[in-house]
Design a protein around this motif. Structure first.
Motif, PDB file in Angstrom:
ATOM      1  N   PRO A 293      -5.620  -1.618   3.775  1.00 15.25           N
ATOM      2  CA  PRO A 293      -5.493  -0.566   2.746  1.00 15.25           C
ATOM      3  C   PRO A 293      -6.713   0.349   2.689  1.00 15.25           C
TER       4      PRO A 293
ATOM      5  N   PRO B 173      -3.867   2.015  -2.812  1.00 22.97           N
ATOM      6  CA  PRO B 173      -4.888   1.004  -2.523  1.00 22.97           C
ATOM      7  C   PRO B 173      -5.483   0.312  -3.753  1.00 22.97           C
TER       8      PRO B 173
ATOM      9  N   PHE C   5       0.832  -1.201   0.000  1.00 27.25           N
ATOM     10  CA  PHE C   5       0.000   0.000   0.000  1.00 27.25           C
ATOM     11  C   PHE C   5       0.869   1.253   0.000  1.00 27.25           C
TER      12      PHE C   5
END
Length: 454
Positions: A361, A314, A309
């Motif tokens: 995330p 994301p 991440f």
């Protein structure tokens, strides 16, 4: 994180001792379920208020209070002479967990810069996912060897160590602003979130059907309470929980994805043990061992997805994650009494790899968009909705499973062991359709995710 691990570990560990507690204190299943309902109820009531507490008390004060409640609850449970004291111990423990979870998130947001938060939140994911996964297996061994009280005795030294370690090293990192306390907001929050959690938990326990007044009335009162609470927050100059955080689009998207992911996690967490024990006729310990690899790999994956991440954002994690959960929840709708335990292990493990790619995330990207002053409100809202998602996901999954099971038995007109196993499997197949639909919705939402520029 150590304190949170014990809090979340205890949330699932004691479930393995329910039958023992029922026998020892001569109580029914719907009574022992209050150990879960009461725990969730305290979390549902206290976590929304945590945003206010984070601005009134220092990091050290909240940490010490949290560990003190956890230790006190553990001691009450260890010496409990009757069921009422066991329930009291759970409620006191829940106060500790309710204080600690938002505090942990808030501290991470304050002490780590945005470009490192993914990795740290991934480590937090390891704690949050591993604890409930290890809980049933380890608790099964403890209960079989030394009795159900041994669960509390194992927690105690770790909690005492954590408290002493925190007293020495914990620093105050939060800013104390002491906003005005609005009693009406606290009452509306308690009625709203408490009513929703209680209503759905009652349905999930089988204490009442969806049309039952004990289920419908708390949900309706809770929904009205939440609406009135939201209206009041928007009209206040200094709201108890600042709902304007939802004007940040990635926070709203993140909250929705975390909500759906928690539904998938907790509905599968209650359905799979039922399927393994009732459909495949495994022992509690064997069922725990089948589910253990998925929990461990999920914990192992969380720090990895956190680092990914930080590097890529994301988008390349949550969409593939929801694809994995969608495929696996669909495959779980096809399980039979002939499905091998190896197949279940593989499917469960892949499902939880998907969960690891979604959970942290989504949470980190959403919280990253918030300005610093909104951190307490953002972490309180995220944690509150996770608890509500758990209550709703569990209740709906169990209700669908029970309806499918009863429908199969009515058609089969038989109650032998094979028919019961087939009925349980049919119910679980139907219930996983709910998780499948939640996953598809999450997949569609994931297409709107963008990396937050910080």
């Amino acid at each position: 994180m150590i304190g949170a691990f014990i809090g979340l570990f205890s949330e699932t560990a004691l479930n393995m001792a329910f039958t023992n507690i029922m026998e020892e204190f001569n109580i029914d299943a719907h009574v022992v379920q209050w150990l879960t309902t009461g725990y969730l109820l305290v979390l549902g009531i206290l976590v929304p208020v945590s945003g206010l507490l984070l601005q009134w008390f220092t990091t050290r004060q909240l940490f010490i209070a949290s560990l003190t409640f956890s230790i006190l609850g553990t001691l009450i449970g260890a010496f409990a002479p009757n069921f009422e004291f066991v329930l009291l111990s759970r409620l006191v423990q829940a106060v500790g967990t309710a204080l600690l979870l938002p505090l942990m998130t808030n501290v991470i947001l304050l002490i780590f810069p945005p470009n490192k938060r993914g990795t740290v939140m991934g480590t937090m994911g390891l704690v949050i996912m591993c604890a409930p996964a290890v809980g049933p297996t380890l608790a099964g061994l403890l209960v079989d060897s030394w009795g159900w009280q041994s669960i509390f005795w194992v927690f105690l030294p770790i909690l005492l160590f954590t408290l002493i370690f925190g007293l020495i090293f914990m620093q105050n990192v939060s800013t104390i602003t002491k906003p005005k306390i609005d009693v009406l907001s606290i009452i509306l929050s308690t009625i709203g979130f408490g009513g929703i959690v209680y209503g759905f938990s009652s349905a999930g326990e089988g204490a009442g059907s969806w049309g039952d007044i004990t289920v419908l009335l708390p949900i309706i009162i809770g929904a009205i309470g939440i609406i009135l609470f939201a209206i009041r927050q928007f009209r206040m100059e200094q709201p108890m929980l600042d709902l304007t955080v939802f004007k940040f689009p990635m926070f709203s998207v993140g909250v929705l994805m975390v909500f759906l992911c928690m539904m998938i996690i907790l509905s599968s967490a209650i359905l799979l043990p039922m399927y393994l024990k009732g459909g495949l006729l495994m022992t509690a310990l064997a069922a725990g061992l089948v589910l253990l690899p998925g929990g461990f790999i999920n914990g192992f994956m969380s720090p990895i997805t956190g680092r990914l991440f930080d590097k890529f954002g994301p988008k390349y994690l949550v969409t593939p994650g929801f694809i994995l959960t969608t495929v696996m929840t669909f495959l779980f709708t096809k399980v039979t009494t002939e499905t091998s335990s190896v197949t279940v292990i593989v499917m469960h493990t892949i499902l939880f790899i998907g969960v690891a790619m979604i959970m942290m995330p989504s949470q980190t990207n959403g919280l990253n968009q918030l300005p610093k002053r909104y951190y307490p409100d953002g972490s309180a809202i995220m944690n509150t909705l996770s608890q509500i998602a758990g209550a709703i996901g569990t209740a709906v999954a169990v209700s669908i499973m029970a309806a499918g099971q009863n429908g199969y038995l009515a058609a089969a007109a038989s109650t032998d062991q094979n028919a019961m196993a087939e009925a349980m499997t049919a119910g679980v197949q139907n219930a996983f359709l709910f998780a499948f639909v939640a996953s598809i919705i999450g997949l569609m939402v994931s297409f709107f995710v963008k990396r937050v520029k910080v």
